[in-house]
Scaffold this motif. Structure first.
Motif, PDB file in Angstrom:
ATOM      1  N   ASP A  36      51.488 -21.597  55.125  1.00  0.00           N
ATOM      2  CA  ASP A  36      50.060 -21.908  54.955  1.00  0.00           C
ATOM      3  C   ASP A  36      49.790 -23.405  54.840  1.00  0.00           C
ATOM      4  OD1 ASP A  36      49.338 -19.198  54.930  1.00  0.00           O
ATOM      5  OD2 ASP A  36      49.887 -19.024  52.820  1.00  0.00           O
ATOM      6  N   TYR A  54      52.743 -20.151  45.427  1.00  0.00           N
ATOM      7  CA  TYR A  54      52.954 -18.713  45.250  1.00  0.00           C
ATOM      8  C   TYR A  54      52.014 -18.137  44.177  1.00  0.00           C
ATOM      9  CZ  TYR A  54      55.500 -19.912  40.977  1.00  0.00           C
ATOM     10  OH  TYR A  54      55.836 -20.387  39.747  1.00  0.00           O
ATOM     11  N   VAL A  55      51.522 -19.017  43.282  1.00  0.00           N
ATOM     12  CA  VAL A  55      50.623 -18.558  42.215  1.00  0.00           C
ATOM     13  C   VAL A  55      49.362 -17.927  42.813  1.00  0.00           C
ATOM     14  CG1 VAL A  55      49.225 -19.321  40.236  1.00  0.00           C
ATOM     15  CG2 VAL A  55      51.478 -20.332  40.641  1.00  0.00           C
ATOM     16  N   ILE A  56      48.909 -18.481  43.943  1.00  0.00           N
ATOM     17  CA  ILE A  56      47.720 -17.915  44.605  1.00  0.00           C
ATOM     18  C   ILE A  56      48.130 -17.224  45.915  1.00  0.00           C
ATOM     19  CG2 ILE A  56      46.015 -19.468  43.603  1.00  0.00           C
ATOM     20  CD1 ILE A  56      46.223 -21.173  46.124  1.00  0.00           C
ATOM     21  N   ASN A  57      49.385 -16.736  45.931  1.00  0.00           N
ATOM     22  CA  ASN A  57      49.901 -15.958  47.064  1.00  0.00           C
ATOM     23  C   ASN A  57      49.998 -16.763  48.358  1.00  0.00           C
ATOM     24  OD1 ASN A  57      51.009 -13.559  47.903  1.00  0.00           O
ATOM     25  ND2 ASN A  57      49.059 -12.792  48.735  1.00  0.00           N
ATOM     26  N   MET A  58      50.264 -18.074  48.235  1.00  0.00           N
ATOM     27  CA  MET A  58      50.443 -18.911  49.426  1.00  0.00           C
ATOM     28  C   MET A  58      51.912 -18.978  49.793  1.00  0.00           C
ATOM     29  SD  MET A  58      48.117 -22.275  48.983  1.00  0.00           S
ATOM     30  CE  MET A  58      49.332 -23.129  49.954  1.00  0.00           C
ATOM     31  N   THR A  59      52.202 -19.174  51.075  1.00  0.00           N
ATOM     32  CA  THR A  59      53.572 -19.349  51.532  1.00  0.00           C
ATOM     33  C   THR A  59      53.670 -20.718  52.224  1.00  0.00           C
ATOM     34  OG1 THR A  59      53.235 -18.469  53.751  1.00  0.00           O
ATOM     35  CG2 THR A  59      53.660 -16.862  52.003  1.00  0.00           C
ATOM     36  N   TYR A 102      54.238 -24.454  44.153  1.00  0.00           N
ATOM     37  CA  TYR A 102      53.427 -23.667  43.229  1.00  0.00           C
ATOM     38  C   TYR A 102      52.351 -22.838  43.938  1.00  0.00           C
ATOM     39  CZ  TYR A 102      55.715 -26.712  39.890  1.00  0.00           C
ATOM     40  OH  TYR A 102      56.675 -27.372  39.169  1.00  0.00           O
TER      41      TYR A 102
END
Length: 303
Positions: free
Chosen positions: A270, A262-267, A260
């Motif tokens: 990270d 990706y909701v805060i633009n994490m891959t 989840y």
């Protein structure tokens, strides 16, 4: 989702118990873990490919980890190498050893191979709902290992190893050789880490030479989360329980970050950043808690 988090937390919980022994009981920052974890996975995978009995393969993985831990202790004890450097040296050497074990390959897939997990799933299908089979299996395995560790650290040998971590001079004054105790402690610690690696390879469906990259950070973070979230105690049974619960909490955070983020633009790249930040936050919170206790004691004393 919940079952996956618990299964992952319990598999790596065995590794965390190993890190707990070296980090908290022996007070030995052992980086061998980054090499012994993939060593266990590599030995298990290669034994499966060679048709070795599955439970014997698991024992071989455990013994491989024990040998890795003993090598670190020998480098530290007899060559007078600092503990941190001794662990780094063994970890570095294990990278080459692991590639050798994997047959000069970096990765060995276990798809379509019979493993302990496929065997257990086959036997328990129809008795336990499919989604809970691995959860029940790893809960039992981790609980048995935890209870055996609790029993070991209540024996004279276990109590002496625990005492050495707190005060090595006291153990020496009792006529006990601390070098032997460190070898036993590090051997047991890395044996458990390799055992966890063997289970992880079967769960993931492959053994990879890079499986252990950063695993020591995960282990340390799990130990610290367990100590921070659960009640404070000096009882070994509570401490090992904290380590397992810390592992489940840590891998729950990683699970959420992976799926989840990706909701805060994490891959997924990270995640190591999250691990580092998590440890820093825990260190700060633990320090704040200690300062608060100190302040309360000072106020009580002045009253």
């Amino acid at each position: 989702m919940i079952e996956g988090i618990f299964v992952e937390g319990l598999i790596y919980g065995i590794m965390v118990l190993g890190v707990f022994i070296s980090f908290r009981i022996l007070d030995f920052p052992d980086l061998t873990v980054d090499g012994s974890f993939p060593l266990g996975a590599a030995l298990m995978a290669q034994c499966i490919m060679m048709g070795v009995t599955l439970w014997l393969a698991l024992l071989i993985a455990f013994v491989g980890g024990v040998i890795a831990g003993v090598v670190t202790s020998l480098i530290h004890n007899h060559l007078k190498v600092p503990n941190l450097l001794a662990g780094i040296l063994t970890m570095t050497m294990l990278y080459s050893v692991n590639i050798r074990v994997l047959g000069n390959r970096a990765n060995v897939p276990l798809l379509n191979q019979e493993t302990i997990l496929s065997l257990v799933t086959e036997r328990l299908t129809g008795i336990i709902p499919d989604e809970y089979i691995l959860l029940v299996f790893f809960a039992v395995v981790t609980l048995v290992i935890k209870l055996l560790l609790d029993l070991f650290f209540r024996t004279d040998l276990g109590l002496t190893i625990g005492a050495m971590g707190n005060n090595e001079q006291m153990v020496i004054s009792q006529g006990v050789n601390p070098k032997t105790l460190k070898s036993i402690g590090l051997g047991l610690s890395n044996g458990l880490v390799a055992l966890s690696g063997a289970f992880a390879a079967q769960y993931l469906g492959f053994a990879d030479v890079g499986l252990g990259q950063g695993i020591i950070i995960s282990g340390l973070a799990s130990v610290m989360i367990g100590e921070f979230l659960v009640m404070k105690s000096n009882r070994i049974g509570v401490l090992t329980l904290c380590a397992v619960l810390g592992s489940i909490c840590f891998y729950a955070v990683m699970y959420v970050g992976r799926y989840y983020g990706y909701v805060i633009n994490m891959t997924p790249n990270d995640l190591n950043l999250i691990k580092g930040i998590l440890i820093i936050v825990l260190l700060v919170l633990t320090q704040s808690r200690k300062l608060k206790k100190f302040a309360v004691k000072a106020v009580v004393k002045n009253d």
